[in-house]
Enzyme design. Structure first.
Site, PDB file in Angstrom:
ATOM      1  CB  SER A  55       4.495 123.612  94.613  1.00  0.00           C
ATOM      2  OG  SER A  55       4.595 122.595  93.654  1.00  0.00           O
TER       3      SER A  55
ATOM      4  CG  ASN B  15      14.415 122.139  95.080  1.00  0.00           C
ATOM      5  OD1 ASN B  15      13.279 122.124  95.534  1.00  0.00           O
ATOM      6  ND2 ASN B  15      14.808 121.293  94.153  1.00  0.00           N
TER       7      ASN B  15
ATOM      8  CB  THR C 227      11.212 125.594 100.916  1.00  0.00           C
ATOM      9  OG1 THR C 227      11.845 124.901  99.861  1.00  0.00           O
ATOM     10  CG2 THR C 227      10.504 126.812 100.350  1.00  0.00           C
TER      11      THR C 227
ATOM     12  CG  ASP D  80      11.394 122.713  91.669  1.00  0.00           C
ATOM     13  OD1 ASP D  80      11.301 121.596  92.200  1.00  0.00           O
ATOM     14  OD2 ASP D  80      11.384 123.769  92.325  1.00  0.00           O
TER      15      ASP D  80
ATOM     16  CB  THR E 200      13.146 127.282  98.114  1.00  0.00           C
ATOM     17  OG1 THR E 200      13.620 126.002  98.475  1.00  0.00           O
ATOM     18  CG2 THR E 200      12.997 127.328  96.598  1.00  0.00           C
TER      19      THR E 200
ATOM     20  NE  ARG F  99      10.925 128.232  90.444  1.00  0.00           N
ATOM     21  CZ  ARG F  99      10.976 127.231  91.306  1.00  0.00           C
ATOM     22  NH1 ARG F  99      11.356 127.421  92.556  1.00  0.00           N
ATOM     23  NH2 ARG F  99      10.634 126.013  90.931  1.00  0.00           N
TER      24      ARG F  99
HETATM   25  O1  DON Z   1       9.524 125.607  94.005  1.00  0.00           O
HETATM   26  C1  DON Z   1       9.153 124.547  94.504  1.00  0.00           C
HETATM   27  O2  DON Z   1       8.015 124.130  94.413  1.00  0.00           O
HETATM   28  C2  DON Z   1      10.155 123.730  95.302  1.00  0.00           C
HETATM   29  N1  DON Z   1      11.490 124.050  94.864  1.00  0.00           N
HETATM   30  C3  DON Z   1       9.958 123.994  96.755  1.00  0.00           C
HETATM   31  C4  DON Z   1      10.852 123.138  97.600  1.00  0.00           C
HETATM   32  C5  DON Z   1      10.322 122.894  98.945  1.00  0.00           C
HETATM   33  O3  DON Z   1       9.299 123.381  99.339  1.00  0.00           O
HETATM   34  C6  DON Z   1      11.114 122.009  99.811  1.00  0.00           C
HETATM   35  N2  DON Z   1      10.517 121.947 101.116  1.00  0.00           N
HETATM   36  N3  DON Z   1      10.103 121.469 101.975  1.00  0.00           N
END
Ligand code: DON
Length: 556
Positions: free
Chosen positions: A440, A388, A368, A410, A386, A94
């Site tokens: 998430s 994001n 993502t 986030d 991702t 991350r």
């Molecule tokens: O880490 C996360 O929860 C978000 N940055 C994920 C972003 C995401 O899933 C966008 N997609 N559809």
């Protein structure tokens, strides 16, 4: 244990071993969001690589063929099952916040959140973790060299590939955003306009960056000329990265969350993803019911209420485990779940306003990516990673070919103010130097006596409810195909609304749920789930890509 470009070992992993340790599938399989990436993984396994090599190859290929979803400028989580040792490990790649980041950096002088500040341009970018994670997985788990794992991605970037309808649609939707950043504009809009479907997109700068990393390892990304170029460009355009931020970035190995639902074993990711905790809390609530005996309406009511309570605790408690103390044992305790279960009314929705006073808008579906990989020995990888939102921050440092993420969104820009996914939170997820924003994303392994499954999906806040519905489907006898196809519904506590895909509820269920006090909103199909399932009884392996998108799956 701390080594530069190495890894910070946070916890000893629970030595949970799937019984796959004693069986071997004899097949290998990949599911990913893009056919060229799936091919890359299959190719690497045909060349003698294992699931870990293939996961690196697929992830790297996705950075080329699906850069609106993930890439070297982003990060994510990879969940690994090592068939030989039986161990499950979460590789946390991350992003973290730059050292100069502050809790109020996206607020104006009056303390109001500046719209878009955490979403656009280099100020919205965290320090990327993807390169460090891929290098770690390849080096410690793969059989091939990092250069071999990256080879298919390099070829795709160098020789190009024809744009599919999804890539075309993404470019169309992000034209104004990417127009602001010349390097990205030049790569993705070669004639100053959205290229047509079928246009062969070549990314020579990205190919060179990948080649540099293949030759010299991750230090070529986190230090040296490339790092200097990225930091210089970021700072010249309003960002706050430093060379030290890049140099000090560490992958972290974390113990996955492990749990059970009526005897089905679940292995999923731990904080800084909220996914595992929230899903396990909701499943613990549901464990007290025999859902199979309930009517369809009652079952959906109970599932929605379990989501509501669990998502509430996400907002209240969760953040980066290296920065905040979280009552994880309590959140995962069956007694705590029993208390919440007692608060669920059998005939009525519980208004979220009974729990807290904030409201938020529904999220748009964004991007993502998720992968599922299995090799013939039973090594497993689930990954979700991702940049994001589509094309992340939109910013590409010149000469790198790398789109930087907008993962800083986030974090909580201000307590109670919803982020791009409508999620609220408090100081547990406030911005701090080198802290990781709460996620998430949740690649997950499931195992029953009959077999196992890997699943994961994009979808921001909706990821958790999607994985949970997929988990319940697998428990009820589903396989990869049904897990990814299943109509979806979602409740995240705030806003106090149930979002559902066409087909998720019958007309009778809609009336029934409305009578119970639910506010329902039908939304476009969402998510892009990838899954593999292996049936121990029949020996069959299935791999499936979400029919909502352009992904592909293969088994050999
Ligand atoms: O880490 C996360 O929860 C978000 N940055 C994920 C972003 C995401 O899933 C966008 N997609 N559809």
């Amino acid at each position: 244990m701390k080594t530069r470009f190495g890894v910070l070992l946070c916890l000893l992993f629970a030595s949970l071993s799937l019984s796959a340790a004693t069986l071997k599938p004899g097949h290998y399989a990949v599911a990913s969001a893009q056919p060229y990436a799936t091919q890359a993984g299959m190719q690497v396994m045909a060349e003698g690589g294992n699931a870990f090599d293939a996961a690196v190859a697929v992830s790297a290929a996705l950075s080329v063929v699906e850069p609106y979803s993930s890439g070297l400028g982003g990060g994510g989580f990879w969940l690994l099952h090592d068939a030989k040792t039986g161990q499950n490990v979460m590789v946390d790649g991350r992003e973290y916040a730059p050292a100069a980041a502050t809790a109020s950096m996206y607020q104006d002088k009056q303390g109001n959140v500046i719209p878009g500040a955490s979403l656009n341009g280099p100020l919205s970018a965290g320090i990327p973790g993807e390169v460090a994670a891929l290098a770690y997985i390849s080096r410690h788990y793969g059989k091939l060299s990092f250069a071999q794992d990256l080879a298919p991605a390099i070829k795709l970037a160098r020789d190009g590939f024809p744009l599919d309808r999804m890539f075309h649609a993404m470019l169309k939707s992000r034209e104004q955003k990417l127009k602001q950043w010349p390097a990205a504009w030049k790569v993705f809009y070669p004639d100053g306009q959205v290229p047509a479907t079928g246009y062969v997109l070549k990314q020579p700068d990205l190919a060179s960056t990948l080649e540099l990393i293949a030759r010299h390892g991750p230090r070529a990304f986190y230090t040296g000329k490339l790092a200097r170029e990225m930091v210089k460009a970021v700072r010249a355009n309003g960002g706050i990265w430093s060379l030290e931020d890049l140099r000090d970035y560490q992958v972290k190995l974390r113990a996955p969350i492990t749990g059970e639902y009526h005897g089905m074993r679940i292995v999923t990711v731990s904080p800084p993803s909220s996914g595992g905790i929230v899903m396990m809390e909701a499943l613990n609530i549901l464990s007290g019911y025999d859902l199979a005996k309930d009517s369809d309406l009652m079952r959906k009511h109970l599932i929605i209420e379990a989501m509501r309570f669990a998502y509430r605790d996400r907002a209240e408690y969760l953040g980066d485990p290296d920065f905040v103390k979280m009552p994880l044992a309590r959140l995962l305790s069956p007694y705590y779940a029993a208390g919440l279960r007692a608060a669920i009314l059998p005939e009525h929705a519980t208004p979220s306003s009974n729990l807290a006073p904030v409201t938020a808008e529904a999220p748009e579906s964004q991007h993502t990516t998720s992968i599922a990989v299995m090799d013939k020995d039973g090594n497993l990888v689930g990954g979700t990673f991702t940049v994001n939102f589509r094309f992340g921050s939109g910013f590409m440092p010149p000469h790198t070919g790398v789109i930087l993420n907008d993962e800083m969104d986030d974090f909580v820009s201000k307590p109670g103010v919803p982020n791009g996914f409508g999620l609220v939170g408090n100081s547990a997820n406030a911005i701090a130097p080198h802290k990781r924003p709460l996620s998430s994303m949740m690649p997950t392994f499931l195992e029953t006596r009959n077999g196992l499954a890997i699943l994961g999906t994009p979808g921001g806040s909706r990821i958790i409810s999607m994985v949970m519905l997929g988990t319940l489907d697998y428990f009820n006898g589903g396989d990869a195909e049904s897990i990814v196809s299943l109509p979806r519904y979602h409740m995240q506590y705030l806003p106090d609304k149930v979002f559902y895909e066409p087909g998720a509820f019958s007309a009778g269920e809609i009336t029934g749920l409305e009578k119970m006090g639910y506010s329902l909103q039908q939304v476009h199909p969402y998510g892009n789930m990838q899954s593999i399932s292996w049936n121990y009884q029949t020996g069959k392996v299935f791999a499936a890509a979400d029919p909502r998108d352009v992904g592909s799956a293969a088994v050999k």
